[in-house]
Design a protein around this motif. Sequence first.
Motif, mmCIF file in Angstrom:
data_model
loop_
_atom_site.group_PDB
_atom_site.id
_atom_site.type_symbol
_atom_site.label_atom_id
_atom_site.label_comp_id
_atom_site.label_asym_id
_atom_site.label_seq_id
_atom_site.Cartn_x
_atom_site.Cartn_y
_atom_site.Cartn_z
ATOM 1 N N GLY A 290 42.941 7.555 60.690
ATOM 2 C CA GLY A 290 42.871 6.796 59.294
ATOM 3 C C GLY A 290 43.547 5.681 59.477
ATOM 4 N N CYS B 37 41.906 -0.603 54.507
ATOM 5 C CA CYS B 37 40.806 -1.244 55.305
ATOM 6 C C CYS B 37 41.168 -2.270 56.322
ATOM 7 N N THR C 294 29.941 4.703 63.611
ATOM 8 C CA THR C 294 30.627 5.744 62.901
ATOM 9 C C THR C 294 30.760 6.975 63.831
ATOM 10 N N MET D 176 39.664 12.899 55.169
ATOM 11 C CA MET D 176 39.644 11.985 56.510
ATOM 12 C C MET D 176 38.189 11.697 56.730
ATOM 13 N N GLY D 177 37.734 10.596 57.115
ATOM 14 C CA GLY D 177 36.309 10.171 57.344
ATOM 15 C C GLY D 177 35.764 10.327 58.615
ATOM 16 N N CYS E 97 44.009 1.625 60.404
ATOM 17 C CA CYS E 97 43.018 0.405 60.344
ATOM 18 C C CYS E 97 43.720 -0.732 61.113
ATOM 19 N N SER F 30 36.892 1.146 56.129
ATOM 20 C CA SER F 30 37.883 1.607 55.265
ATOM 21 C C SER F 30 38.473 2.772 56.069
ATOM 22 N N ASN F 31 39.588 3.152 55.115
ATOM 23 C CA ASN F 31 40.183 4.383 56.071
ATOM 24 C C ASN F 31 39.899 5.640 55.933
ATOM 25 N N ARG F 32 38.622 5.502 55.229
ATOM 26 C CA ARG F 32 37.755 6.727 54.944
ATOM 27 C C ARG F 32 36.573 6.771 55.904
ATOM 28 N N GLY F 33 36.650 5.791 56.721
ATOM 29 C CA GLY F 33 35.494 5.842 57.977
ATOM 30 C C GLY F 33 34.238 5.087 57.592
ATOM 31 N N GLU F 34 34.397 4.450 56.458
ATOM 32 C CA GLU F 34 33.147 3.677 56.165
ATOM 33 C C GLU F 34 33.255 2.325 56.740
#
Lengths: 329, 330
Positions: free
Chosen positions: B210, B245, B319, B1-2, B212, B299-303
Amino acid sequence: MGWAIALHGGAGDIPLSLPLERRVPREATLRRCLSLGIAALKANQPPLDVVELVVRELENCPHFNAGRGSVLTTNGTVEMEACIMDGNTKSCGAVSGVSTVVNPISLARLVMEKTPHIYLGFDGAEAFAREQCVETVETGHFITQENVERLRQAKEANRVQIDYTQPSHGDTPPQPTSADNGDSQIGTVGCVAVDGKGNLAAATSTGGLVNKMVGRIGDTPVIGAGTYANTFCAVSATGKGEFIIRATVARDVAALMEYKGLSMKEAAAYVINSVPKCHAGLVAVSANGEVAMPFNTKGMFRACATEDGYSEIGIWDTEVEHNFIDLKS
Amino acid sequence: MGGWAITIHGGAGVDPNLPMERQEQAKAVLGRCLEIGIAALRSGAAAVDVAELVVRELETDPVFNSGRGSALTALGTVEMEASIMDGRHRRIGAVSGLSTVKNPVSLARLVMDKSPHSYLAFSGAEDFARAQGVETVDNSYFITEENVGMLKLAKEANSILFDYRVPLENTCGTSAGSVVTMDSGMQMNGLPISIYAPETVGCAVVDSQGWCAAATSTGGLMNKMTGRIGDSPLIGAGTYACNLCAVSCTGEGEAIIRGTLARDVAALMEYKGLGLQEAVDYVINERLDEGKAGLIAVSNRGEVAYGFNTIGMFRGSATENGFMEVGIWE
């Protein structure tokens, strides 16, 4: 390789017990429209012209939910929508909220060719129709007695549901009553075609959903949802519009071919499986002349033909009329 | 998880001669809206709520082309459109042809939450707004003096560009004066860049769980035909979100629709295994043909990622790890 054509008259919960008077005229129209499309392809008409021609005929048939025979809004009015797309150029045109235009698909074609825009809706679309001098009629032309009855039944079913089945039905759409033979929510029409050179086109037209709210837009006019064509394939989808939009059904068939390398048949099956059961069907043709017509509903009015002589007209999974006829004569 | 991330835009295709004062004004609005989103995310708000909240703020501010400050149709009226998509269960809501609803994105949210449909337009959407009791105002509220002037210039430029096909700088020197300076010949949607109203707004968010979500809102194209529907309300074109995303696009709507731009970012990740920025770059380079557009994505990874092939895009992003940026040019 070779030309191919596929058309549909809607997917849904079509009971096997569909009365003959509802079944026969639809099958006859599918057969007639298929012949029309085949003749046009044999005469080397561009696929874009072929899909428009075939969908116009389907719109003119009062037994399908498009053009004359469109289902009614909750106010008893007609609000039709249509969309057309050319695979090579990805040019496209769409209309929504049309209430007097005899052939919405041809208005969509005019939006594509005569405006800087892709999509016109409601009063603006009607004004454009008048400016282009397309055939218009009193909105009563589109309203059939059968659809007046369907609306009445839908409203009754709705009321019953709201009044007596309160607890768990917040999100459940009204179910068709047995009296309307389960075919009230279907009948969107569409056609996809490819010529011997791999040029592709798709067209879809609909009256929408029985008892829909005024102003409701479904999947049909939304590029990538109900209609899509590029150099890989052409797709026309039908079913529960809201699910088709969120799954971008038509674009996803093409995207799976383009990005994942699936064949069209695999891509079409994958997409239909990804939509909740009983919600969608589609017809598709690929650049090299393959046809796919998957659905996860009980049935889909459909027909197709390819240059090598294969043709098919069907409603349910089980009862398909296969024909291997010599079309090359 | 980001961790959480948020990105916003105020339109792609910026006049390179935009006065510095306007640039600073736009950046200030972007910064303020970003802070609102960040605060909401820090307090644990869901992505879909944050996307709606931030787009409401962008709509309410007249600097950008949505809500108040919307571009005008050829008839001088305002027809606004918006959409929202929650990647969680891929729920959607969209509206077109609004003329009195103060915050179109919130009506799109109500279509998603309170109607059996996912897209309502024109008088039906206005009726729904009244039934839901959302705030409505007179159409004149949305019409700014500046846009009345822009419409006049757009009509002049259009008649020149479409009727006579002669270079603009030779013919409108006196009438359009200092505003229409076609030194670069740059155009978007058939309009000189100085008249083109780029400022569609949008927001893409991933929350700390996570999930979006994306939302987009616009007044559309200056001097558009009445009834014209662009990419902003179309799921898969201007707006898209799924479990991977969330994307919001802006620019030449017709090119974005043809390219199914927002869905294609997600499809490239889902079907081709590309990373977020790779997918964004691919659609900007390969899916627009001659069209000019930009987009923002998380993205769901926090990008966070963005891309555009225009001169400039009003944008901002932040972020959870403290990164924050507001920019206009490349």
